[in-house]
Design a protein around this motif. Sequence first.
Motif, PDB file in Angstrom:
ATOM      1  N   ILE A 164       0.807  -1.220   0.000  1.00 20.23           N
ATOM      2  CA  ILE A 164       0.000   0.000   0.000  1.00 20.23           C
ATOM      3  C   ILE A 164       0.842   1.272   0.000  1.00 20.23           C
ATOM      4  N   ASP A 165       2.140   1.156   0.221  1.00 18.03           N
ATOM      5  CA  ASP A 165       3.014   2.326   0.250  1.00 18.03           C
ATOM      6  C   ASP A 165       3.754   2.552  -1.060  1.00 18.03           C
ATOM      7  N   LYS A 166       3.462   1.731  -2.070  1.00 22.87           N
ATOM      8  CA  LYS A 166       4.075   1.901  -3.385  1.00 22.87           C
ATOM      9  C   LYS A 166       2.981   2.197  -4.411  1.00 22.87           C
ATOM     10  N   PRO A 167       2.854   3.451  -4.839  1.00 25.20           N
ATOM     11  CA  PRO A 167       1.797   3.825  -5.786  1.00 25.20           C
ATOM     12  C   PRO A 167       1.801   2.992  -7.061  1.00 25.20           C
ATOM     13  N   GLU A 168       2.979   2.647  -7.565  1.00 27.84           N
ATOM     14  CA  GLU A 168       3.038   1.866  -8.803  1.00 27.84           C
ATOM     15  C   GLU A 168       2.468   0.458  -8.599  1.00 27.84           C
ATOM     16  N   ASP A 169       2.672  -0.112  -7.409  1.00 29.97           N
ATOM     17  CA  ASP A 169       2.106  -1.434  -7.120  1.00 29.97           C
ATOM     18  C   ASP A 169       0.594  -1.332  -6.928  1.00 29.97           C
ATOM     19  N   CYS A 170       0.143  -0.264  -6.294  1.00 34.03           N
ATOM     20  CA  CYS A 170      -1.301  -0.052  -6.132  1.00 34.03           C
ATOM     21  C   CYS A 170      -1.980   0.052  -7.490  1.00 34.03           C
ATOM     22  N   TRP A 171      -1.347   0.776  -8.424  1.00 32.37           N
ATOM     23  CA  TRP A 171      -1.929   0.889  -9.754  1.00 32.37           C
ATOM     24  C   TRP A 171      -1.971  -0.468 -10.452  1.00 32.37           C
ATOM     25  N   LYS A 172      -0.898  -1.229 -10.319  1.00 35.73           N
ATOM     26  CA  LYS A 172      -0.836  -2.555 -10.944  1.00 35.73           C
ATOM     27  C   LYS A 172      -1.939  -3.451 -10.398  1.00 35.73           C
ATOM     28  N   LYS A 173      -2.134  -3.443  -9.074  1.00 29.85           N
ATOM     29  CA  LYS A 173      -3.161  -4.285  -8.459  1.00 29.85           C
ATOM     30  C   LYS A 173      -4.556  -3.794  -8.851  1.00 29.85           C
ATOM     31  N   PHE A 174      -4.739  -2.491  -8.878  1.00 35.45           N
ATOM     32  CA  PHE A 174      -6.028  -1.926  -9.296  1.00 35.45           C
ATOM     33  C   PHE A 174      -6.379  -2.369 -10.712  1.00 35.45           C
ATOM     34  N   ALA A 175      -5.417  -2.221 -11.626  1.00 36.92           N
ATOM     35  CA  ALA A 175      -5.662  -2.574 -13.025  1.00 36.92           C
ATOM     36  C   ALA A 175      -5.919  -4.063 -13.204  1.00 36.92           C
ATOM     37  N   SER A 176      -5.368  -4.892 -12.327  1.00 39.92           N
ATOM     38  CA  SER A 176      -5.547  -6.341 -12.470  1.00 39.92           C
ATOM     39  C   SER A 176      -6.980  -6.777 -12.194  1.00 39.92           C
ATOM     40  N   ASN A 177      -7.802  -5.872 -11.687  1.00 37.25           N
ATOM     41  CA  ASN A 177      -9.198  -6.224 -11.429  1.00 37.25           C
ATOM     42  C   ASN A 177      -9.990  -6.435 -12.713  1.00 37.25           C
ATOM     43  N   ARG A 178      -9.438  -6.012 -13.840  1.00 36.53           N
ATOM     44  CA  ARG A 178     -10.103  -6.335 -15.109  1.00 36.53           C
ATOM     45  C   ARG A 178     -10.178  -7.855 -15.297  1.00 36.53           C
ATOM     46  N   THR A 179      -9.195  -8.564 -14.757  1.00 41.27           N
ATOM     47  CA  THR A 179      -9.200 -10.022 -14.838  1.00 41.27           C
ATOM     48  C   THR A 179     -10.410 -10.596 -14.110  1.00 41.27           C
ATOM     49  N   ILE A 180     -10.770 -10.000 -12.981  1.00 42.04           N
ATOM     50  CA  ILE A 180     -11.937 -10.462 -12.235  1.00 42.04           C
ATOM     51  C   ILE A 180     -13.193 -10.316 -13.074  1.00 42.04           C
ATOM     52  N   GLY A 181     -13.331  -9.182 -13.746  1.00 43.07           N
ATOM     53  CA  GLY A 181     -14.478  -8.975 -14.607  1.00 43.07           C
ATOM     54  C   GLY A 181     -14.552  -9.986 -15.736  1.00 43.07           C
ATOM     55  N   VAL A 182     -13.412 -10.268 -16.336  1.00 40.12           N
ATOM     56  CA  VAL A 182     -13.366 -11.242 -17.428  1.00 40.12           C
ATOM     57  C   VAL A 182     -13.727 -12.633 -16.923  1.00 40.12           C
ATOM     58  N   LEU A 183     -13.180 -13.015 -15.772  1.00 44.57           N
ATOM     59  CA  LEU A 183     -13.463 -14.336 -15.206  1.00 44.57           C
ATOM     60  C   LEU A 183     -14.953 -14.506 -14.911  1.00 44.57           C
ATOM     61  N   LEU A 184     -15.557 -13.485 -14.321  1.00 50.03           N
ATOM     62  CA  LEU A 184     -16.980 -13.584 -13.984  1.00 50.03           C
ATOM     63  C   LEU A 184     -17.831 -13.655 -15.241  1.00 50.03           C
ATOM     64  N   PHE A 185     -17.483 -12.856 -16.225  1.00 52.31           N
ATOM     65  CA  PHE A 185     -18.233 -12.867 -17.490  1.00 52.31           C
ATOM     66  C   PHE A 185     -18.166 -14.256 -18.143  1.00 52.31           C
ATOM     67  N   ILE A 186     -16.960 -14.814 -18.207  1.00 52.71           N
ATOM     68  CA  ILE A 186     -16.783 -16.146 -18.806  1.00 52.71           C
ATOM     69  C   ILE A 186     -17.567 -17.189 -18.007  1.00 52.71           C
ATOM     70  N   GLY A 187     -17.510 -17.085 -16.682  1.00 57.24           N
ATOM     71  CA  GLY A 187     -18.237 -18.027 -15.833  1.00 57.24           C
ATOM     72  C   GLY A 187     -19.723 -17.980 -16.058  1.00 57.24           C
ATOM     73  N   ILE A 188     -20.284 -16.778 -16.216  1.00 59.95           N
ATOM     74  CA  ILE A 188     -21.723 -16.636 -16.461  1.00 59.95           C
ATOM     75  C   ILE A 188     -22.099 -17.217 -17.813  1.00 59.95           C
ATOM     76  N   VAL A 189     -21.323 -16.887 -18.833  1.00 64.09           N
ATOM     77  CA  VAL A 189     -21.620 -17.372 -20.187  1.00 64.09           C
ATOM     78  C   VAL A 189     -21.550 -18.903 -20.238  1.00 64.09           C
ATOM     79  N   LEU A 190     -20.444 -19.461 -19.768  1.00 67.08           N
ATOM     80  CA  LEU A 190     -20.293 -20.926 -19.813  1.00 67.08           C
ATOM     81  C   LEU A 190     -21.280 -21.612 -18.878  1.00 67.08           C
ATOM     82  N   GLY A 191     -21.576 -20.989 -17.761  1.00 68.04           N
ATOM     83  CA  GLY A 191     -22.538 -21.562 -16.837  1.00 68.04           C
ATOM     84  C   GLY A 191     -23.920 -21.685 -17.453  1.00 68.04           C
ATOM     85  N   ASN A 192     -24.286 -20.721 -18.270  1.00 65.67           N
ATOM     86  CA  ASN A 192     -25.592 -20.757 -18.930  1.00 65.67           C
ATOM     87  C   ASN A 192     -25.577 -21.683 -20.151  1.00 65.67           C
ATOM     88  N   LEU A 193     -24.454 -21.761 -20.824  1.00 63.08           N
ATOM     89  CA  LEU A 193     -24.366 -22.659 -21.966  1.00 63.08           C
ATOM     90  C   LEU A 193     -24.478 -24.130 -21.529  1.00 63.08           C
TER      91      LEU A 193
END
Length: 212
Positions: free
Chosen positions: A183-212
Motif C-alpha cells: 500500500i506504500d508503493k503507488p506503482e504497485d497499487c496501480w498494478k493491483k487496481f488494473a488487475s481487477n479487469r481479470t476479475i471482470g473477465v473471469l466472472l463474465f466467462i463463468g456466467i456465459v459458460l454456466g448458462n451454456l
Amino acid sequence: VSRTASRPLAAGDISTFQSFVFLGGQLSLALCVLLCLNYYSIVLGAASLSLVITYPLMKRITYWPQLVLGLTFNWGALLGWSAIKGSCEWSVCLPLYLAGVMWTLVYDTIYAHQDKRDDIIIGVKSTALQLKEDTKQWLSGFSLAMLLSLCMVGMNCNQTFPYYSAVAAIGAHLAHQIYTLDIDKPEDCWKKFASNRTIGVLLFIGIVLGNL
C-alpha cells in the motif's frame, strides 16, 4: 494531485465550458438509451441520479466515498436485469449488487492508496486514509462478502459448475492481489487496481459458460 495533473481539464487542455458540453452530450446519449427501456427501468434508472450527483462531493464529507461509488457504479446490476425482465428479481439482483459494491470497495481502496499523501495535504477523505495499515484485513473482509454474494447469486438463479469455478478463480485472484499488495508503493497499487479487469473477465466467462 500530481498523478492526475496531466489530465485534460486539470492541465488546461480543455475549458470548464467545453467539459460541460461534453458532459451534456454524454448525459443526452444516456437519456436516449434509458428512454428506450421499459417504464420500470426508466424509473429505476432515474432513481440512481441522487447517487450520481452526490458521489463527487463525498470525498469532502466522509472517509467512505468508495462505498458511495460502489452504490453508484453498480446500479447496472439492477438496471440490466429490469431492462430484460421488466422488473427485478431481488433474490438475484440484490446479492449481485452487493457483490459489486464490495468489489468496488476492494479495487478503489487500493486505487486511493496511490493518492493518500496528496489527499492529506488537500484535505479530502478516502478509505485508504481511514483504514491505513489495517487495509489488507478490510480488503479481505470485502472480498469474502463479495464471494459469498456471488455464490448466493448462483444458487438463486440455478447457475452451474463453470460459474462456481469462475467464482473460485476470482477468490484466488483476490487472495493473491491482497497478499502481495504494497500500500506504500503507488506503482504497485496501480498494478493491483488494473488487475481487477481479470476479475471482470473471469466472472463474465463463468456466467456465459454456466448458462451454456
